[in-house]
Enzyme design. Structure first.
Site, PDB file in Angstrom:
ATOM      1  N   HIS A 133     -13.155  22.262   6.782  1.00  0.00           N
ATOM      2  CA  HIS A 133     -13.017  23.119   5.616  1.00  0.00           C
ATOM      3  C   HIS A 133     -13.649  22.437   4.409  1.00  0.00           C
ATOM      4  CE1 HIS A 133      -9.570  26.052   6.865  1.00  0.00           C
ATOM      5  NE2 HIS A 133     -10.520  25.942   7.783  1.00  0.00           N
ATOM      6  N   TYR A 175      -3.592  29.505  -0.846  1.00  0.00           N
ATOM      7  CA  TYR A 175      -2.318  29.184  -1.487  1.00  0.00           C
ATOM      8  C   TYR A 175      -2.057  30.262  -2.529  1.00  0.00           C
ATOM      9  CZ  TYR A 175      -2.805  24.477   0.517  1.00  0.00           C
ATOM     10  OH  TYR A 175      -2.943  23.413   1.377  1.00  0.00           O
ATOM     11  N   PRO A 203       5.494  19.896   1.383  1.00  0.00           N
ATOM     12  CA  PRO A 203       4.332  20.178   2.227  1.00  0.00           C
ATOM     13  C   PRO A 203       3.151  20.798   1.483  1.00  0.00           C
ATOM     14  CG  PRO A 203       6.068  21.790   2.602  1.00  0.00           C
ATOM     15  CD  PRO A 203       6.657  20.744   1.714  1.00  0.00           C
ATOM     16  N   LYS A 255       0.220  16.455   2.411  1.00  0.00           N
ATOM     17  CA  LYS A 255       0.033  15.021   2.201  1.00  0.00           C
ATOM     18  C   LYS A 255       0.888  14.141   3.109  1.00  0.00           C
ATOM     19  CE  LYS A 255      -3.091  15.554  -0.737  1.00  0.00           C
ATOM     20  NZ  LYS A 255      -4.444  15.309  -0.215  1.00  0.00           N
ATOM     21  N   TYR A 262      -6.999  16.814  -3.113  1.00  0.00           N
ATOM     22  CA  TYR A 262      -6.835  17.569  -1.878  1.00  0.00           C
ATOM     23  C   TYR A 262      -7.547  16.895  -0.708  1.00  0.00           C
ATOM     24  CZ  TYR A 262      -6.078  21.793   0.922  1.00  0.00           C
ATOM     25  OH  TYR A 262      -5.654  22.696   1.877  1.00  0.00           O
TER      26      TYR A 262
END
Length: 391
Positions: A72, A201, A293, A297, A385
């Site tokens: 991704h 998200y 979550p 991480k 990220y």
């Protein structure tokens, strides 16, 4: 039994550390109180930072990940149905993440351990740690009713939040920092194609939602829920309806529904204990810290812990150099707190809190709108990220 490093726990932290040490000839034994099937079958996160991907390749565990994992180069955020994309690769000089479930990582670690004769003792019960303030600590355990003793130089506590390792440190030598969130994640697995080729998200007036996946044919979806809710209150039809609402009309139009085969509710917590070393005992992974979550991480942070710890132990056994051991806690915690900050911030940005009033909601939406138009704000998210470098 005599070994150089006794590792307690055969989760990601314990197995990655075992592989790192075993490959350079350091004697280790891993003690796990559960069966392999239990550990391997636990449903966990599925986004690997660039550092975790690099370690899989370094250890020669990447064949199936490279074939089946999903690279991704971006991720998406939605607020009240409006979706925008964070171009991870563009914002970080080409970095990306890999979608590859923790269950698959564990399978690769266990299979390689068997092939490489990495010693693992499953169903090790009644584990007791002694002598961590001495130069010769011991670990006692039982299997099939028979008592065993491991004499070692160091102990690595990789046995999770509820394990025995942290409890072996005198309480007055530890400082703990914790935040328990007033909601959980209701998650399902379903054999349906994902709603999008990247994660979404979503922040909605009803609460958070996450559209994720395990493969091109298996989807992992979450919605924020109350801690007092029961799985029985969420039949599949109700879950799909609520997910579609929170993701918004654009994503919902591509949503493929189907029967779930796994459904669970997970609470959210931020937790850190300091220091991560006491005497000859080192803590790593969930034994030392927990993150929400949001942003995936948890396992990645465990991996960074054991990379730092492995480097320290290798220097000690090869050269007698104690500097890495003496600075392990300080170095690991520097990255732990940065990951805690990111997970806390990302959770606050995307979730509805019980005390949130109209003003706080407007601030959330304003921050998301600002991020949508600011390359600098997107870069902050992207750098965290894909994974910050080790300090």
């Amino acid at each position: 039994m005599r070994t150089q490093v006794a590792i307690i726990g055969a989760g990601p932290a314990g197995l990655f550390l075992g592989h790192l040490l075993h490959r350079v000839g350091i004697d280790v034994v891993i003690l796990e109180r559960r069966t392999r099937a239990y550990v391997e079958g636990r449903v966990r996160a599925g986004v690997l930072e660039r550092g975790t991907v690099a370690l899989m390749r370094r250890l020669g565990l990447d064949e199936r990940m490279t074939r089946e994992g999903l690279v991704h180069a971006g991720t998406k955020l939605a607020y009240d149905g409006d979706i925008f994309r964070i171009d991870l690769a563009d914002l970080t000089g080409g970095a990306s993440v890999m979608v590859y479930g923790q269950q698959e990582v564990m399978r690769d670690l266990f299979e390689a351990a068997a092939m490489r004769e990495l010693p693992i003792v499953f169903e090790a019960e009644d584990v007791v740690i002694e002598g961590i303030e001495s130069d010769g600590p011991t670990v006692h355990y039982r299997t099939d009713g028979v008592a065993h003793r491991v004499d070692c130089t160091f102990i690595a506590g990789c046995d999770g939040f509820h394990g025995v390792s942290r409890a072996a440190i005198p309480p007055d030598r530890l400082a703990t920092f914790e935040r328990v969130y007033p909601f959980g994640w209701l998650g399902i697995l379903a054999d349906v194609p994902p709603v999008d080729h990247e994660l979404i998200y979503a922040n909605h007036a009803h609460g958070f939602a996450l559209a994720s996946m395990r493969s091109a044919r298996r989807s992992r979806y979450y919605i924020q829920c109350g801690l007092d809710e029961r799985i029985e209150d969420w039949p599949d039809d109700r879950f799909w309806d609520e997910l579609a609402l929170r993701l918004g009309p654009e994503a919902a139009a591509a949503l493929v529904r189907g029967p779930s085969f796994e459904k669970s509710i997970a609470p959210l917590r931020s937790f850190v204990t300091e220091p991560m070393r006491y005497g000859q005992l080192f803590l790593a992974g969930d034994a030392a810290h927990i993150v929400p979550p949001t942003g995936a991480k948890g396992m990645n942070l465990a991996v960074s812990d054991v990379i730092i710890l492995a480097e320290a132990l290798m220097s000690y056994f090869a050269e007698g150099d104690r500097s890495g051991i003496d600075h392990y806690s300080e170095r690991a915690l520097a990255r732990v707190w940065k990951a805690e900050r990111f997970s806390w911030w990302f959770t606050g940005l995307t979730h509805r809190f019980p005390e949130m009033d109209a003003f706080a909601r407007k601030m959330q939406l304003a921050e998301l709108a600002y991020m949508r138009g600011s390359r600098a704000a997107q870069t902050v998210l992207a750098e965290n990220y894909v994974g910050l470098p080790l300090s």
